[in-house]
Scaffold this motif. Structure first.
Motif, PDB file in Angstrom:
ATOM      1  N   LEU A 147      24.198 -10.223  10.237  1.00 39.32           N
ATOM      2  CA  LEU A 147      22.886  -9.627  10.005  1.00 39.32           C
ATOM      3  C   LEU A 147      23.022  -8.109  10.127  1.00 39.32           C
ATOM      4  CD1 LEU A 147      19.964 -10.395   9.398  1.00 39.32           C
ATOM      5  CD2 LEU A 147      19.510 -10.404  11.848  1.00 39.32           C
ATOM      6  N   ASP A 148      23.163  -7.431   8.984  1.00 38.37           N
ATOM      7  CA  ASP A 148      23.285  -5.987   8.960  1.00 38.37           C
ATOM      8  C   ASP A 148      22.395  -5.430   7.856  1.00 38.37           C
ATOM      9  OD1 ASP A 148      24.623  -6.651   6.640  1.00 38.37           O
ATOM     10  OD2 ASP A 148      26.612  -6.277   7.464  1.00 38.37           O
ATOM     11  N   ARG A 149      22.446  -4.114   7.658  1.00 35.57           N
ATOM     12  CA  ARG A 149      21.558  -3.473   6.691  1.00 35.57           C
ATOM     13  C   ARG A 149      21.878  -3.869   5.257  1.00 35.57           C
ATOM     14  NH1 ARG A 149      20.866   1.860   7.393  1.00 35.57           N
ATOM     15  NH2 ARG A 149      21.517   1.810   9.572  1.00 35.57           N
ATOM     16  N   ASN A 150      23.066  -4.382   4.974  1.00 33.88           N
ATOM     17  CA  ASN A 150      23.428  -4.791   3.621  1.00 33.88           C
ATOM     18  C   ASN A 150      22.932  -6.193   3.269  1.00 33.88           C
ATOM     19  OD1 ASN A 150      24.865  -2.383   3.050  1.00 33.88           O
ATOM     20  ND2 ASN A 150      26.649  -3.162   4.161  1.00 33.88           N
ATOM     21  N   HIS A 206      20.089  -5.957  16.120  1.00 37.20           N
ATOM     22  CA  HIS A 206      18.982  -6.634  16.805  1.00 37.20           C
ATOM     23  C   HIS A 206      17.626  -6.424  16.129  1.00 37.20           C
ATOM     24  CE1 HIS A 206      21.690  -7.530  20.123  1.00 37.20           C
ATOM     25  NE2 HIS A 206      22.026  -6.246  20.190  1.00 37.20           N
ATOM     26  N   LEU A 207      17.361  -5.250  15.586  1.00 36.66           N
ATOM     27  CA  LEU A 207      16.020  -4.961  15.094  1.00 36.66           C
ATOM     28  C   LEU A 207      16.091  -4.313  13.718  1.00 36.66           C
ATOM     29  CD1 LEU A 207      12.944  -4.792  15.545  1.00 36.66           C
ATOM     30  CD2 LEU A 207      13.312  -2.557  16.615  1.00 36.66           C
ATOM     31  N   PHE A 208      15.289  -4.866  12.788  1.00 37.16           N
ATOM     32  CA  PHE A 208      15.121  -4.309  11.452  1.00 37.16           C
ATOM     33  C   PHE A 208      13.629  -4.331  11.135  1.00 37.16           C
ATOM     34  CE2 PHE A 208      19.201  -6.377  11.719  1.00 37.16           C
ATOM     35  CZ  PHE A 208      20.095  -5.478  11.144  1.00 37.16           C
ATOM     36  N   VAL A 209      13.092  -3.223  10.655  1.00 38.40           N
ATOM     37  CA  VAL A 209      11.680  -3.119  10.298  1.00 38.40           C
ATOM     38  C   VAL A 209      11.591  -2.987   8.782  1.00 38.40           C
ATOM     39  CG1 VAL A 209       9.530  -1.839  10.584  1.00 38.40           C
ATOM     40  CG2 VAL A 209      11.129  -2.042  12.502  1.00 38.40           C
ATOM     41  N   MET A 210      10.910  -3.946   8.161  1.00 34.82           N
ATOM     42  CA  MET A 210      10.730  -3.972   6.712  1.00 34.82           C
ATOM     43  C   MET A 210       9.270  -3.624   6.405  1.00 34.82           C
ATOM     44  SD  MET A 210      12.981  -4.779   4.247  1.00 34.82           S
ATOM     45  CE  MET A 210      13.992  -6.037   5.028  1.00 34.82           C
ATOM     46  N   ARG A 211       9.072  -2.655   5.508  1.00 38.57           N
ATOM     47  CA  ARG A 211       7.715  -2.230   5.161  1.00 38.57           C
ATOM     48  C   ARG A 211       7.403  -2.612   3.725  1.00 38.57           C
ATOM     49  NH1 ARG A 211       7.291   3.589   6.180  1.00 38.57           N
ATOM     50  NH2 ARG A 211       7.794   3.970   3.991  1.00 38.57           N
ATOM     51  N   TYR A 243       9.588  -3.507  -1.156  1.00 34.96           N
ATOM     52  CA  TYR A 243       9.940  -3.532   0.262  1.00 34.96           C
ATOM     53  C   TYR A 243      11.014  -2.471   0.509  1.00 34.96           C
ATOM     54  CZ  TYR A 243       7.664  -8.136   0.431  1.00 34.96           C
ATOM     55  OH  TYR A 243       6.769  -9.168   0.352  1.00 34.96           O
ATOM     56  N   ILE A 244      10.881  -1.771   1.641  1.00 36.51           N
ATOM     57  CA  ILE A 244      11.908  -0.821   2.040  1.00 36.51           C
ATOM     58  C   ILE A 244      12.260  -1.064   3.501  1.00 36.51           C
ATOM     59  CG2 ILE A 244      11.117   0.931   0.391  1.00 36.51           C
ATOM     60  CD1 ILE A 244       9.981   2.465   2.808  1.00 36.51           C
ATOM     61  N   LEU A 245      13.460  -0.677   3.859  1.00 39.36           N
ATOM     62  CA  LEU A 245      13.932  -0.807   5.238  1.00 39.36           C
ATOM     63  C   LEU A 245      13.643   0.511   5.948  1.00 39.36           C
ATOM     64  CD1 LEU A 245      15.388  -2.914   6.994  1.00 39.36           C
ATOM     65  CD2 LEU A 245      17.538  -1.806   6.385  1.00 39.36           C
ATOM     66  N   SER A 246      12.610   0.511   6.809  1.00 41.28           N
ATOM     67  CA  SER A 246      12.155   1.759   7.430  1.00 41.28           C
ATOM     68  C   SER A 246      12.876   2.074   8.735  1.00 41.28           C
ATOM     69  CB  SER A 246      10.649   1.693   7.684  1.00 41.28           C
ATOM     70  OG  SER A 246      10.331   0.601   8.523  1.00 41.28           O
ATOM     71  N   GLU A 247      13.176   1.070   9.564  1.00 41.70           N
ATOM     72  CA  GLU A 247      13.847   1.297  10.842  1.00 41.70           C
ATOM     73  C   GLU A 247      14.969   0.279  11.006  1.00 41.70           C
ATOM     74  OE1 GLU A 247      13.259   3.759  12.845  1.00 41.70           O
ATOM     75  OE2 GLU A 247      11.445   4.530  11.904  1.00 41.70           O
TER      76      GLU A 247
END
Length: 254
Positions: free
Chosen positions: A45-48, A99-104, A90-94
């Motif tokens: 589980l990573d940004r990619n 552990h934590l991913f914020v999708m807007r 959708y964009i990845l904001s944080e």
């Protein structure tokens, strides 16, 4: 981008019978969460890969621009391609890997003009919808007013019992009560006057902020009940707090 296999129709990652169908994306889905342990055990589980994992959840809108980029074999979070399109995206904001991913979720009307709609966060592999700020304020203000109203009702009932004198009591009981401390009714009226003046000084509640475009309000119990039920004398209990009462441990998992 490493491609991940899509689940087959009827894929179930839970035990027992199928859960109730989740509401469509864009509605209030703060009461549920999504977690696919099989996917988490197979891929990092990573940004990619986080968007591929988010696309498996019921929060994902298949009509978004990111899905069009996936069909073109382009990374769905490529901002250089998304800025050339208009519509829902959708964009990845944080990001705080892993552990934590914020999708807007937002609506794009131009390269530099976007309107935020909703936010989702992936916490240790579980996906949740972040509640609207106005819903949090409304729930907590409603809860505070409910308990303040109960306190005033209890105080009023006690004052009525203190000032009540039963004319049918026996003389012996009246004599025993006379020896106790007497109540100064002028002081009671003065306290009532202070409370009334403070209540008049409170400013009216401000109007709630407008909901984002495309947001559908959840069905409430007030809309389903008739006018007779809405005119009940007693105050209703406070609404559920979307943060306290519907925390991660209490939400239905898909």
């Amino acid at each position: 981008m490493a491609a991940t296999p899509m689940p087959p129709p009827g894929h179930q990652n839970f035990e027992g019978g199928p859960p109730p169908a989740p509401p469509p994306p864009g509605t209030d889905m703060t009461g549920i969460c999504f977690r696919d342990q099989l996917w988490l055990n197979t891929y990092p589980l990573d940004r990619n890969l986080v968007f591929d994992y988010f696309a498996l959840s019921p929060f994902y809108d298949w009509t978004c621009n990111n899905e069009q980029l996936r069909l073109r074999s382009t990374h769905p979070l490529d901002i250089s391609q998304l800025s050339k399109m208009t519509g829902i995206e959708y964009i990845l904001s944080e990001v705080m890997e892993p552990h934590l991913f914020v999708m807007r979720k937002q609506k794009r009307d131009g390269p530099e003009k976007v309107t935020p709609m909703l936010a989702y966060y992936i916490l240790d592999g579980s996906i949740y919808q972040a509640p609207q700020l106005c819903n949090v304020f409304a729930a907590r203000i409603g809860r505070a007013l409910y308990y303040i109203s109960k306190a005033f009702t209890a105080a009023t009932s006690k004052l009525e019992k203190i000032g009540y004198v039963d004319s049918e009591n026996e003389p012996s009981i009246i004599e025993s009560k006379a020896g106790k401390e007497t109540i100064d009714f002028k002081e009671v009226r003065r306290v009532d006057h202070i409370l009334a003046s403070l209540q008049r000084k409170l400013p009216p509640a401000p109007p709630p902020p407008p909901f984002p475009e495309g947001y559908i309000l959840p069905a409430t119990a007030e809309s389903e009940t008739g006018p007779e039920a809405q005119q009940a004398g007693e105050s209703q209990p406070p609404t559920l707090d979307p943060i306290i009462d519907q925390g991660p441990a209490k939400r239905m998992k898909f």
